[in-house]
Scaffold this active site. Structure first.
Site, mmCIF file in Angstrom:
data_model
loop_
_atom_site.group_PDB
_atom_site.id
_atom_site.type_symbol
_atom_site.label_atom_id
_atom_site.label_comp_id
_atom_site.label_asym_id
_atom_site.label_seq_id
_atom_site.Cartn_x
_atom_site.Cartn_y
_atom_site.Cartn_z
ATOM 1 N N ASP A 13 -17.996 -17.790 17.784
ATOM 2 C CA ASP A 13 -16.925 -17.080 18.459
ATOM 3 C C ASP A 13 -16.410 -16.043 17.459
ATOM 4 O O ASP A 13 -16.628 -16.176 16.249
ATOM 5 C CB ASP A 13 -15.833 -18.084 18.833
ATOM 6 C CG ASP A 13 -14.573 -17.421 19.333
ATOM 7 O OD1 ASP A 13 -14.680 -16.501 20.159
ATOM 8 O OD2 ASP A 13 -13.480 -17.828 18.897
ATOM 9 N N ASP A 62 -12.940 -13.975 17.828
ATOM 10 C CA ASP A 62 -11.485 -13.994 17.663
ATOM 11 C C ASP A 62 -10.981 -15.354 17.202
ATOM 12 O O ASP A 62 -11.335 -16.382 17.774
ATOM 13 C CB ASP A 62 -10.796 -13.619 18.968
ATOM 14 C CG ASP A 62 -11.102 -12.198 19.410
ATOM 15 O OD1 ASP A 62 -11.425 -11.378 18.537
ATOM 16 O OD2 ASP A 62 -11.022 -11.914 20.619
#
Length: 294
Positions: free
Chosen positions: A88, A90
C-alpha cells in the site's frame, strides 16, 4: 466519529534526508466510453521531485495488546520466500494520506480526512468514499501539478532499504493504492519501481484543465479492488508466494485464495486496531522486516 474503527496516529517529524527523482507520468489510460479522449488531459511533461524521509516514532507501547507482533515459523518462512511483495502507499510507503494532503492543499483538508478515515476503517464502500472526497474539492490539473512541485513525497523510514533488500532477494515489488497515479509515480521512481508495477487510480481532467472525475475502470477505485489487483498480478505471473503490506481494511482484503498468502499490517504511521488484530504479522517499523530477511 460514529462507525469509525478506533485508531492512533503517531506524531511525525519531517527530516532532511532527500532523494532526487524524475516524475514518470502514466503512459496510457483506459477511459470509459462516455469520455472523449480529446477532452481528457494529463500531465505530459516529466518534472524533477525531491522526497523527504520522515522521522516517525513507532507505537511500541501498543505492542502488548496484540499477539501477532512476533511471526510464527510458518509466517516467517512465507515472508522470506516471497517472490512478489505488494505495498500500500498512503500511511505505509509514505507517511501521509495522499488525497488528504491534496485536499488540504486545495482548502478542504478536514472534511476529506474524515471520509478517508471511514474508507480505511471499512465502514463505508471505498468507491463511495472516493467519489465523495473528490466532490468536496474537485482539484484542477494546475492544482495537482502545483501540489506535486511544492509537496514532495514523505517516505516512511526504512522503506527504501526494505525495497532494495527485497529486490536483492529477487522479489518483485508492486505498489497497489487507492490513491492516484499522478501522486504515486514520483514515489515509484524514487524507489526504482517500474510504472507497470503500479496499480492505482487515475484523475481525469477536461481540456480546460478542470476536474472531470476518475477512471472507474481501475480495480482500485472500488471496494475489493486491491484484492482484485493482487489476484490479477498473481494470475499473470504465477507467483508461488505473494505478500501484501499495508495499514487499512482494503489491504487486509487482499489476503484471500488466489491473492496474497500473507498480510503484514504496518502500523508505523497509523494503527487501525481492527485491521491490526486480523493481520498475520503486525509491525511498527520496517526494520523488523529488513532484519528478518536472509
Amino acid at each position: 466519529m460514529e462507525g469509525l474503527v478506533s485508531s492512533r496516529i503517531t506524531p511525525i517529524r519531517a527530516g532532511y534526508r532527500q532523494h532526487h527523482s524524475l516524475f514518470v507520468p502514466a503512459l496510457s489510460l483506459q477511459l470509459t466510453n462516455k469520455f472523449n479522449r480529446s477532452q481528457v488531459w494529463m500531465m505530459k511533461h516529466p518534472k524533477s521531485f525531491n522526497s523527504v524521509v520522515a522521522s516517525v516514532q513507532p507505537l511500541e507501547a501498543s505492542t502488548g495488546r496484540f499477539k501477532n507482533t512476533l511471526p510464527s515459523k510458518e509466517i516467517l518462512e512465507l515472508w522470506r520466500n516471497a517472490d512478489a511483495v505488494c505495498f500500500d502507499v498512503d500511511s505505509t510507503v509514505c507517511v501521509d494520506e495522499g488525497i488528504d494532503e491534496l485536499a488540504e492543499f486545495c482548502g478542504a483538508g478536514k472534511a476529506v480526512a474524515e471520509w478517508t478515515a471511514r474508507a480505511m476503517g471499512g465502514s463505508v464502500p471505498f468507491e463511495e468514499a472516493l467519489a465523495a472526497r473528490l466532490s468536496l474539492f474537485k482539484p484542477s490539473l494546475s492544482q495537482v501539478q502545483d501540489f506535486l512541485e511544492k509537496r514532495p513525497p514523505r517516505l516512511s523510514p526504512g522503506i527504501d532499504e526494505l525495497v532494495k533488500k527485497l529486490k536483492a532477494n529477487n522479489a518483485n515489488v508492486y505498489l497497489i493504492s487507492g490513491g492516484f497515479r499522478q501522486m504515486i509515480n514520483p514515489v515509484a521512481s524514487i524507489l526504482g519501481i517500474p510504472p507497470e508495477n503500479i496499480f492505482a487510480n487515475q484523475l481525469l481532467f477536461k481540456s480546460s484543465e478542470e476536474f472531470l472525475g476518475f477512471d472507474a475502470n481501475e480495480p482500485t477505485s472500488r471496494s475489493g479492488g486491491k484484492a482484485t489487483a493482487v489476484q490479477q498480478i498473481r494470475k499473470a505471473y504465477g507467483y508461488k508466494s505473494l505478500v501484501m503490506i499495508g495499514d487499512g481494511a482494503t489491504d487486509l482484503e487482499a489476503r484471500k485464495p488466489g491473492g496474497a498468502d500473507l498480510f503484514i499490517c504496518y502500523a508505523g504511521v497509523q494503527l487501525r486496531e481492527a485491521v491490526a488484530a486480523k493481520a498475520d504479522w503486525l509491525v511498527f517499523n520496517f526494520k523488523d522486516l529488513i532484519n528478518s530477511l536472509k
